[in-house]
Design a protein around this motif. Structure first.
Motif, PDB file in Angstrom:
ATOM      1  N   ALA A 141      37.849  38.662  24.639  1.00  0.00           N
ATOM      2  CA  ALA A 141      38.569  39.947  24.644  1.00  0.00           C
ATOM      3  C   ALA A 141      38.828  40.400  26.073  1.00  0.00           C
ATOM      4  N   GLY A 142      37.832  40.249  26.946  1.00  0.00           N
ATOM      5  CA  GLY A 142      38.015  40.599  28.352  1.00  0.00           C
ATOM      6  C   GLY A 142      39.079  39.752  29.020  1.00  0.00           C
ATOM      7  N   VAL A 143      39.097  38.458  28.706  1.00  0.00           N
ATOM      8  CA  VAL A 143      40.123  37.572  29.274  1.00  0.00           C
ATOM      9  C   VAL A 143      41.507  37.992  28.784  1.00  0.00           C
ATOM     10  N   ALA A 144      41.622  38.259  27.482  1.00  0.00           N
ATOM     11  CA  ALA A 144      42.920  38.655  26.924  1.00  0.00           C
ATOM     12  C   ALA A 144      43.396  39.981  27.519  1.00  0.00           C
ATOM     13  N   LEU A 145      42.487  40.937  27.631  1.00  0.00           N
ATOM     14  CA  LEU A 145      42.856  42.226  28.232  1.00  0.00           C
ATOM     15  C   LEU A 145      43.211  42.063  29.708  1.00  0.00           C
ATOM     16  N   GLY A 146      42.500  41.179  30.400  1.00  0.00           N
ATOM     17  CA  GLY A 146      42.798  40.921  31.805  1.00  0.00           C
ATOM     18  C   GLY A 146      44.169  40.293  31.998  1.00  0.00           C
ATOM     19  N   VAL A 147      44.506  39.333  31.169  1.00  0.00           N
ATOM     20  CA  VAL A 147      45.821  38.693  31.264  1.00  0.00           C
ATOM     21  C   VAL A 147      46.919  39.699  30.957  1.00  0.00           C
ATOM     22  N   THR A 148      46.717  40.491  29.905  1.00  0.00           N
ATOM     23  CA  THR A 148      47.702  41.504  29.543  1.00  0.00           C
ATOM     24  C   THR A 148      47.861  42.539  30.648  1.00  0.00           C
ATOM     25  N   GLY A 149      46.748  43.009  31.185  1.00  0.00           N
ATOM     26  CA  GLY A 149      46.803  43.990  32.275  1.00  0.00           C
ATOM     27  C   GLY A 149      47.461  43.434  33.521  1.00  0.00           C
ATOM     28  N   LEU A 150      47.187  42.173  33.839  1.00  0.00           N
ATOM     29  CA  LEU A 150      47.810  41.546  35.008  1.00  0.00           C
ATOM     30  C   LEU A 150      49.315  41.399  34.812  1.00  0.00           C
ATOM     31  N   PHE A 151      49.710  40.999  33.629  1.00  0.00           N
ATOM     32  CA  PHE A 151      51.136  40.852  33.317  1.00  0.00           C
ATOM     33  C   PHE A 151      51.849  42.201  33.438  1.00  0.00           C
ATOM     34  N   LEU A 152      51.268  43.245  32.861  1.00  0.00           N
ATOM     35  CA  LEU A 152      51.880  44.574  32.939  1.00  0.00           C
ATOM     36  C   LEU A 152      51.894  45.114  34.371  1.00  0.00           C
ATOM     37  N   ALA A 153      50.859  44.824  35.147  1.00  0.00           N
ATOM     38  CA  ALA A 153      50.829  45.279  36.541  1.00  0.00           C
ATOM     39  C   ALA A 153      51.943  44.633  37.355  1.00  0.00           C
ATOM     40  N   VAL A 154      52.180  43.351  37.125  1.00  0.00           N
ATOM     41  CA  VAL A 154      53.266  42.663  37.837  1.00  0.00           C
ATOM     42  C   VAL A 154      54.614  43.250  37.427  1.00  0.00           C
ATOM     43  N   LEU A 155      54.790  43.516  36.136  1.00  0.00           N
ATOM     44  CA  LEU A 155      56.046  44.105  35.668  1.00  0.00           C
ATOM     45  C   LEU A 155      56.249  45.517  36.238  1.00  0.00           C
ATOM     46  N   LYS A 156      55.185  46.292  36.326  1.00  0.00           N
ATOM     47  CA  LYS A 156      55.293  47.643  36.899  1.00  0.00           C
ATOM     48  C   LYS A 156      55.597  47.575  38.399  1.00  0.00           C
ATOM     49  N   TYR A 157      54.920  46.680  39.096  1.00  0.00           N
ATOM     50  CA  TYR A 157      55.099  46.590  40.552  1.00  0.00           C
ATOM     51  C   TYR A 157      56.515  46.152  40.914  1.00  0.00           C
ATOM     52  N   THR A 158      57.058  45.216  40.155  1.00  0.00           N
ATOM     53  CA  THR A 158      58.396  44.710  40.463  1.00  0.00           C
ATOM     54  C   THR A 158      59.506  45.619  39.962  1.00  0.00           C
ATOM     55  N   GLY A 159      59.160  46.592  39.146  1.00  0.00           N
ATOM     56  CA  GLY A 159      60.161  47.528  38.652  1.00  0.00           C
ATOM     57  C   GLY A 159      60.842  47.085  37.370  1.00  0.00           C
ATOM     58  N   VAL A 160      60.424  45.972  36.810  1.00  0.00           N
ATOM     59  CA  VAL A 160      60.996  45.509  35.550  1.00  0.00           C
ATOM     60  C   VAL A 160      60.582  46.454  34.418  1.00  0.00           C
ATOM     61  N   LEU A 161      59.347  46.893  34.424  1.00  0.00           N
ATOM     62  CA  LEU A 161      58.842  47.826  33.426  1.00  0.00           C
ATOM     63  C   LEU A 161      58.837  49.229  34.018  1.00  0.00           C
ATOM     64  N   LEU A 162      59.621  50.113  33.445  1.00  0.00           N
ATOM     65  CA  LEU A 162      59.692  51.510  33.897  1.00  0.00           C
ATOM     66  C   LEU A 162      60.021  51.624  35.379  1.00  0.00           C
ATOM     67  N   GLY A 163      61.078  50.989  35.767  1.00  0.00           N
ATOM     68  CA  GLY A 163      61.524  51.048  37.167  1.00  0.00           C
ATOM     69  C   GLY A 163      62.024  52.429  37.532  1.00  0.00           C
ATOM     70  N   LEU A 164      62.216  52.652  38.816  1.00  0.00           N
ATOM     71  CA  LEU A 164      62.704  53.939  39.309  1.00  0.00           C
ATOM     72  C   LEU A 164      64.151  54.140  38.910  1.00  0.00           C
ATOM     73  N   PRO A 165      64.516  55.378  38.638  1.00  0.00           N
ATOM     74  CA  PRO A 165      65.926  55.644  38.313  1.00  0.00           C
ATOM     75  C   PRO A 165      66.804  55.457  39.553  1.00  0.00           C
ATOM     76  N   SER A 166      68.013  55.082  39.309  1.00  0.00           N
ATOM     77  CA  SER A 166      68.931  54.906  40.454  1.00  0.00           C
ATOM     78  C   SER A 166      69.375  56.287  40.941  1.00  0.00           C
ATOM     79  N   ALA A 167      69.635  56.375  42.209  1.00  0.00           N
ATOM     80  CA  ALA A 167      69.986  57.657  42.832  1.00  0.00           C
ATOM     81  C   ALA A 167      71.490  57.839  42.961  1.00  0.00           C
ATOM     82  N   SER A 168      72.273  56.991  42.392  1.00  0.00           N
ATOM     83  CA  SER A 168      73.728  57.112  42.558  1.00  0.00           C
ATOM     84  C   SER A 168      74.381  58.018  41.582  1.00  0.00           C
TER      85      SER A 168
END
Length: 178
Positions: A151-178
């Motif tokens: 369970a810890g491994v699965a949660l760790g993989v899921t959390g790592l995947f979501l962290a990468v998506l958040k950091y790169t802006g793929v998941l809930l990216g910043l709104p455009s300012a234009s």
């Protein structure tokens, strides 16, 4: 007859005394049994109980949950980055630059902390699962430890995947300012 009665009384006392002696002798532990009992007690003390593995599995699962839900340190680091962004951004900066400095950097900081907790959860879970391979041969890991570590491994993989998506802006990216 009187002599016979005395002889019988003495014989009964002698028999009783012998039984008393025999009783005390039977309570004593022969020397050959004492070392065997000591060896058995020593073996029980030396064999690992699995408490450390169980604790590591629970820690792995808890860190995995923290990576998904957020942590106090991630919140504080995000608020600090938000404040730094406000202080360093000039008033005449463009809207896109202000959004990135104030909100984007704070969002990425939160993602970094979540990813760090996820990575630690993943490593602790994998080490817990791999530990029996380096331990006492023939010793089986408790099933609940394996389940919680997985369970810890699965949660760790899921959390790592979501962290990468958040950091790169793929998941809930910043709104455009234009």
């Amino acid at each position: 007859m009187a002599t016979n009665a005395v002889d019988e009384t003495e014989a009964t006392q002698a028999t009783t005394d012998e039984k008393a002696v025999d009783t005390t002798k039977s309570d004593e532990v022969p020397e050959t049994e004492a070392p065997a009992a000591a060896d058995e007690a020593q073996t029980k003390e030396e064999s690992p109980s699995g408490v450390g593995q169980g604790a590591a599995a629970v820690v792995s699962a808890a860190l995995g949950v923290v990576s998904l839900t957020g942590s106090w340190i991630g919140t504080v680091a995000s608020a600090r980055q938000n404040l730094v962004g406000q202080l360093e951004t000039a008033q005449n900066a463009g809207v896109a630059q202000q959004i990135q400095a104030v909100y984007g950097d704070a969002w990425q900081t939160t993602a970094l902390w979540g990813g760090l907790f996820a990575l630690i959860a993943l490593v602790v879970g994998v080490v817990t699962l791999a530990r029996p391979a380096f331990g006492t041969p023939g010793r089986i890991q408790a099933p609940w430890i394996k389940s919680v570590a997985w369970a810890g491994v699965a949660l760790g993989v899921t959390g790592l995947f979501l962290a990468v998506l958040k950091y790169t802006g793929v998941l809930l990216g910043l709104p455009s300012a234009s």
